[in-house]
Design a protein around this motif. Structure first.
Motif, PDB file in Angstrom:
ATOM      1  N   VAL A 157       0.835  -1.204   0.000  1.00 31.80           N
ATOM      2  CA  VAL A 157       0.000   0.000   0.000  1.00 31.80           C
ATOM      3  C   VAL A 157       0.871   1.255   0.000  1.00 31.80           C
ATOM      4  CG1 VAL A 157      -1.655   1.343   1.364  1.00 31.80           C
ATOM      5  CG2 VAL A 157      -1.985  -1.119   1.068  1.00 31.80           C
ATOM      6  N   ASP A 158       1.982   1.221   0.740  1.00 31.34           N
ATOM      7  CA  ASP A 158       2.885   2.372   0.822  1.00 31.34           C
ATOM      8  C   ASP A 158       3.828   2.471  -0.382  1.00 31.34           C
ATOM      9  OD1 ASP A 158       1.770   3.038   3.231  1.00 31.34           O
ATOM     10  OD2 ASP A 158       3.349   2.123   4.444  1.00 31.34           O
ATOM     11  N   ARG A 159       3.678   1.530  -1.333  1.00 29.36           N
ATOM     12  CA  ARG A 159       4.510   1.496  -2.544  1.00 29.36           C
ATOM     13  C   ARG A 159       5.985   1.252  -2.228  1.00 29.36           C
ATOM     14  NH1 ARG A 159      -0.227   0.959  -4.858  1.00 29.36           N
ATOM     15  NH2 ARG A 159      -1.042   2.729  -6.025  1.00 29.36           N
ATOM     16  N   CYS A 160       6.241   0.581  -1.106  1.00 30.93           N
ATOM     17  CA  CYS A 160       7.620   0.251  -0.764  1.00 30.93           C
ATOM     18  C   CYS A 160       8.091  -1.008  -1.495  1.00 30.93           C
ATOM     19  CB  CYS A 160       7.764   0.054   0.746  1.00 30.93           C
ATOM     20  SG  CYS A 160       7.469   1.558   1.706  1.00 30.93           S
ATOM     21  N   ILE A 161       7.159  -1.878  -1.808  1.00 29.15           N
ATOM     22  CA  ILE A 161       7.466  -3.073  -2.583  1.00 29.15           C
ATOM     23  C   ILE A 161       6.359  -3.282  -3.603  1.00 29.15           C
ATOM     24  CG2 ILE A 161       8.693  -4.203  -0.670  1.00 29.15           C
ATOM     25  CD1 ILE A 161       6.215  -6.011  -0.316  1.00 29.15           C
TER      26      ILE A 161
END
Length: 228
Positions: free
Chosen positions: A219-223
């Motif tokens: 969701v946080d676009r970290c992966i």
């Protein structure tokens, strides 16, 4: 237990829920208050996502429930699938039926016993209430009867709340993140939503993370979950 004892238990449980402010967290607290258990958790069956924890009375229970959700197997999952209570006599050594669950719990210090009781409405299985004791071994017949009765009360509360729209059983934020991450993964990879949940669970299992942790990273676009 006699009818009068069941009635007394019902009254105690409802008062405990009310005294704790109502809602999901209050139900978990009431289970601990009226039953001879140390902690409690409630997991519900969610479409495509499988069994997901909706409340846990403490960090210990939350850790065990997260392991079940990540592995997609465990006592509560089996209880719901079989429609019958499942007893884990010793959490530290009696979980060989669920190797994925054991691996997801690796490194966590667990002890005591667990009783998983399905939440049922006729043939419909909604989820389970997990009851943790410090002592190892099987619960006695009185404890089992009381746990089954409490599970019926939890089921009734769940159904009534869904019917009147009070929102006291609102989906927890952790579950919302999992669904959001599955939607993102489904769109990015062009796969069915059910497959997206499986990819998230597989990534979590492979990297030693919980399903919630992986979902938050997505969701946080970290992966980004890669195509196979």
């Amino acid at each position: 237990m006699s009818t009068s004892q069941f009635d007394q238990l019902t009254g105690q449980f409802l008062r405990a829920v009310r005294d704790s402010g109502g809602g999901m967290t209050a139900v978990c607290a009431a289970c601990v208050r009226v039953l001879p258990v140390r902690r409690a958790a409630i997991v519900l069956e969610e479409r495509d996502a499988g069994m997901q924890p909706w409340c846990a009375s403490d960090e210990f229970a939350d850790r065990v429930e997260a392991a079940q959700a990540t592995a997609g197997e465990g006592p509560a999952v089996s209880a719901v699938a079989d429609g019958a209570p499942v007893v884990v006599t010793d959490l530290a050594s009696d979980c060989e039926h669920w190797p994925g669950f054991v691996e997801a719990l690796a490194g966590a210090r667990v002890s005591g016993s667990l009783l998983a009781v399905p939440l049922r409405l006729g043939t419909i299985r909604l989820g389970a209430v997990d009851l943790y004791r410090d002592a190892v071994g099987r619960p006695g017949p009185r404890m089992l009867a009381a746990a089954l009765h409490i599970a019926d009360l939890v089921t009734a509360s769940l159904v009534l709340t869904a019917a009147d729209g009070t929102g006291q059983w609102a989906q927890p934020a952790s579950s919302q993140r999992i669904h959001q991450a599955a939607g993102i993964t489904s769109a990015q990879l062009g796969i069915e939503i059910g497959d997206a949940y499986a990819r998230l669970r597989g990534y979590a299992f492979t990297h030693g993370l919980s399903l919630v942790e992986v979902s938050q990273l997505v969701v946080d676009r970290c992966i980004a979950i890669e195509a196979e």
